[in-house]
Write a protein that holds these residues in place. Structure first.
Motif, PDB file in Angstrom:
ATOM      1  N   GLU A 110       1.486   6.814  -6.755  1.00  0.00           N
ATOM      2  CA  GLU A 110       0.400   7.745  -7.078  1.00  0.00           C
ATOM      3  C   GLU A 110       0.813   9.187  -6.764  1.00  0.00           C
ATOM      4  O   GLU A 110       0.501  10.119  -7.520  1.00  0.00           O
ATOM      5  N   SER A 111       1.555   9.353  -5.654  1.00  0.00           N
ATOM      6  CA  SER A 111       2.005  10.697  -5.290  1.00  0.00           C
ATOM      7  C   SER A 111       2.969  11.258  -6.335  1.00  0.00           C
ATOM      8  O   SER A 111       2.886  12.439  -6.710  1.00  0.00           O
ATOM      9  N   ASN A 112       3.899  10.406  -6.832  1.00  0.00           N
ATOM     10  CA  ASN A 112       4.838  10.868  -7.853  1.00  0.00           C
ATOM     11  C   ASN A 112       4.112  11.255  -9.138  1.00  0.00           C
ATOM     12  O   ASN A 112       4.442  12.258  -9.791  1.00  0.00           O
ATOM     13  N   VAL A 113       3.137  10.456  -9.542  1.00  0.00           N
ATOM     14  CA  VAL A 113       2.382  10.764 -10.756  1.00  0.00           C
ATOM     15  C   VAL A 113       1.656  12.093 -10.618  1.00  0.00           C
ATOM     16  O   VAL A 113       1.672  12.946 -11.521  1.00  0.00           O
ATOM     17  N   ILE A 114       1.052  12.304  -9.459  1.00  0.00           N
ATOM     18  CA  ILE A 114       0.312  13.550  -9.229  1.00  0.00           C
ATOM     19  C   ILE A 114       1.265  14.739  -9.222  1.00  0.00           C
ATOM     20  O   ILE A 114       0.977  15.799  -9.807  1.00  0.00           O
ATOM     21  N   ARG A 115       2.445  14.560  -8.576  1.00  0.00           N
ATOM     22  CA  ARG A 115       3.402  15.670  -8.506  1.00  0.00           C
ATOM     23  C   ARG A 115       3.915  16.051  -9.900  1.00  0.00           C
ATOM     24  O   ARG A 115       4.025  17.236 -10.241  1.00  0.00           O
ATOM     25  N   ARG A 116       4.237  15.020 -10.686  1.00  0.00           N
ATOM     26  CA  ARG A 116       4.706  15.305 -12.046  1.00  0.00           C
ATOM     27  C   ARG A 116       3.603  15.952 -12.894  1.00  0.00           C
ATOM     28  O   ARG A 116       3.864  16.857 -13.712  1.00  0.00           O
ATOM     29  N   ARG A 117       2.388  15.502 -12.700  1.00  0.00           N
ATOM     30  CA  ARG A 117       1.286  16.090 -13.443  1.00  0.00           C
ATOM     31  C   ARG A 117       1.111  17.567 -13.085  1.00  0.00           C
ATOM     32  O   ARG A 117       0.895  18.424 -13.959  1.00  0.00           O
TER      33      ARG A 117
ATOM     34  N   VAL B  95       0.834  -1.204   0.000  1.00  0.00           N
ATOM     35  CA  VAL B  95       0.000   0.000   0.000  1.00  0.00           C
ATOM     36  C   VAL B  95       0.868   1.252   0.000  1.00  0.00           C
ATOM     37  O   VAL B  95       0.592   2.233  -0.711  1.00  0.00           O
ATOM     38  N   GLU B  96       1.968   1.216   0.777  1.00  0.00           N
ATOM     39  CA  GLU B  96       2.869   2.372   0.829  1.00  0.00           C
ATOM     40  C   GLU B  96       3.492   2.636  -0.540  1.00  0.00           C
ATOM     41  O   GLU B  96       3.582   3.789  -0.994  1.00  0.00           O
ATOM     42  N   ALA B  97       3.918   1.553  -1.229  1.00  0.00           N
ATOM     43  CA  ALA B  97       4.512   1.718  -2.553  1.00  0.00           C
ATOM     44  C   ALA B  97       3.483   2.252  -3.547  1.00  0.00           C
ATOM     45  O   ALA B  97       3.796   3.129  -4.378  1.00  0.00           O
ATOM     46  N   GLU B  98       2.254   1.730  -3.490  1.00  0.00           N
ATOM     47  CA  GLU B  98       1.213   2.205  -4.392  1.00  0.00           C
ATOM     48  C   GLU B  98       0.923   3.681  -4.169  1.00  0.00           C
ATOM     49  O   GLU B  98       0.791   4.467  -5.126  1.00  0.00           O
ATOM     50  N   LYS B  99       0.827   4.087  -2.918  1.00  0.00           N
ATOM     51  CA  LYS B  99       0.537   5.485  -2.624  1.00  0.00           C
ATOM     52  C   LYS B  99       1.704   6.399  -3.032  1.00  0.00           C
ATOM     53  O   LYS B  99       1.491   7.530  -3.499  1.00  0.00           O
ATOM     54  N   ALA B 100       2.952   5.903  -2.845  1.00  0.00           N
ATOM     55  CA  ALA B 100       4.105   6.701  -3.253  1.00  0.00           C
ATOM     56  C   ALA B 100       4.108   6.895  -4.762  1.00  0.00           C
ATOM     57  O   ALA B 100       4.399   7.995  -5.275  1.00  0.00           O
TER      58      ALA B 100
END
Length: 379
Positions: free
Chosen positions: A312-319, A305-310
């Protein structure tokens, strides 16, 4: 040698010579010549049973008139129960084959015989008398031979006689003779009841051990049918819930169960309804209360779950960074074609700079501030 024996008014005595019966003595003073010292007297209380039944039998055979005058004999056959009254007050329930002998004179004894072959149900009038023995002025002895049953409201009683179900008992009080038969009553709650199946260790299809707790609601729709087909209906329902839960979990992977917990409820509900059809039991709601994972599996899932959320966080930040860069580029294009917009942006920048400065010394006037701090290309 003259001997005197005193018999109290609430006693009777028997004169003995060398331990052998001579005669019965009534209340009063009695004098006997006894040169050899062989005379003795044995006394009994009139309100207590006569314990020397052998003496009574001897008098019945040798002196029936004396026996009839002094004793009240109560003897029951193997197919009879007895209700003994003292002064018209019920004091004892006598078992079949029982025998009691009482002295006459102080208490009026009466025996009411009950033929056990005529039925096992006590009359309602008699049941009311013995229903609360502790509240009577004198308790009733021998109630071990009577089964007293009080069926509460919203309950039914399943009556079994010699292992056979006879009928259902409605709310209220009833009493049954236990002599010469086995009488049992099982109370059944007809309201909606809850049942929990807890601590079930089950392996999923991908060999992950889970501990599940299940809760269900149920009630009887036909009590007689349920007890005719099942020895213990509640235990049978519990086992079927266990089997349904094991089949629901054992045929699915951990991911399938975690993504949709409702699939367990639906599967177990359909399974139990199918298995209990025609047994007089209705199952209401069924739900999994919780799913407990082993310690190492919890750690692994937490990392996943931690890896999945990380990610998702990277994708959102890059977006967001891309969107911000695109916005800056659009702004730059607008400023390039519009000097006024560029000047406004300069003023906005100056405002943000001024917010971070405690004190500003201005030399050359406001024009120097505007033109000195911010240089406009091509000005």
């Amino acid at each position: 040698m003259l001997k005197r024996f005193v018999i109290k008014k609430n006693e009777r005595g028997v004169l003995l010579r060398d331990g052998d019966y001579q005669r019965i003595l009534n209340a009063g003073r009695h004098y006997f010549f006894d040169p050899l010292g062989s005379l003795a007297v044995q006394t009994w209380k009139l309100d207590a049973p006569m314990t020397d039944v052998a003496l009574v039998d001897y008098l019945v055979q040798t002196d029936p008139d004396t026996a009839a005058e002094c004793f009240e004999s109560m003897e029951l056959s193997e197919d009879e129960a007895g209700l003994r009254y003292e002064n018209d007050v019920l004091v004892e329930v006598m078992a079949p084959g029982f025998r009691r002998v009482f002295w006459k004179g102080l208490t009026r004894q009466r025996l009411e015989r009950v033929a056990l072959n005529d039925g096992y149900v006590l009359p309602a009038e008699l049941t009311a008398r013995i229903l609360q023995p502790s509240l009577r002025g004198r308790p009733v002895a021998g109630l071990v031979g009577v089964l007293l049953v009080q069926v509460p409201a919203y309950h039914l009683g399943v009556l079994r006689v010699d292992g056979k179900i006879e009928r259902l008992l409605k709310p209220g009080a009833e009493a049954f003779w236990r002599f010469n038969r086995d009488v049992q009553v099982e109370l059944v709650d007809t309201r909606l009841q809850s049942m929990e199946v807890s601590g079930q260790e089950i392996l999923t299809r991908d060999k992950v051990s889970l501990r599940l707790n299940l809760a269900a609601t149920w009630r009887y729709t036909d009590v007689l049918l349920a007890f005719e087909k099942l020895a213990k209906p509640a235990d049978h329902l519990y086992r079927e819930l266990q089997f349904g839960l094991r089949e629901a979990v054992g045929t699915r992977t951990l991911d399938e169960l975690l993504e949709n917990k409702q699939v367990i409820d639906e599967f177990v509900g359909n399974y139990v309804v199918r298995k209990l059809d025609g047994f007089g039991i209705e199952v209401g709601s069924i739900g999994v209360k919780d799913i407990v994972l082993p310690g190492e599996m919890k750690t692994i899932l937490a990392k996943v779950v931690e890896a999945e959320k990380a990610a998702e966080s990277n994708v959102i930040r890059r977006r967001e960074e891309t969107a911000a860069t695109r916005s800056l580029l659009n702004t730059a294009k607008v400023m390039e074609d519009n000097p006024t917009a560029l000047r406004l942006k300069e003023l906005e920048t100056l405002e943000r700079v001024a917010e971070r400065i405690d004190r500003i010394s201005v030399f050359g006037g406001l024009d120097q501030v505007l033109n000195g701090l911010v240089t406009i290309k091509g000005a």
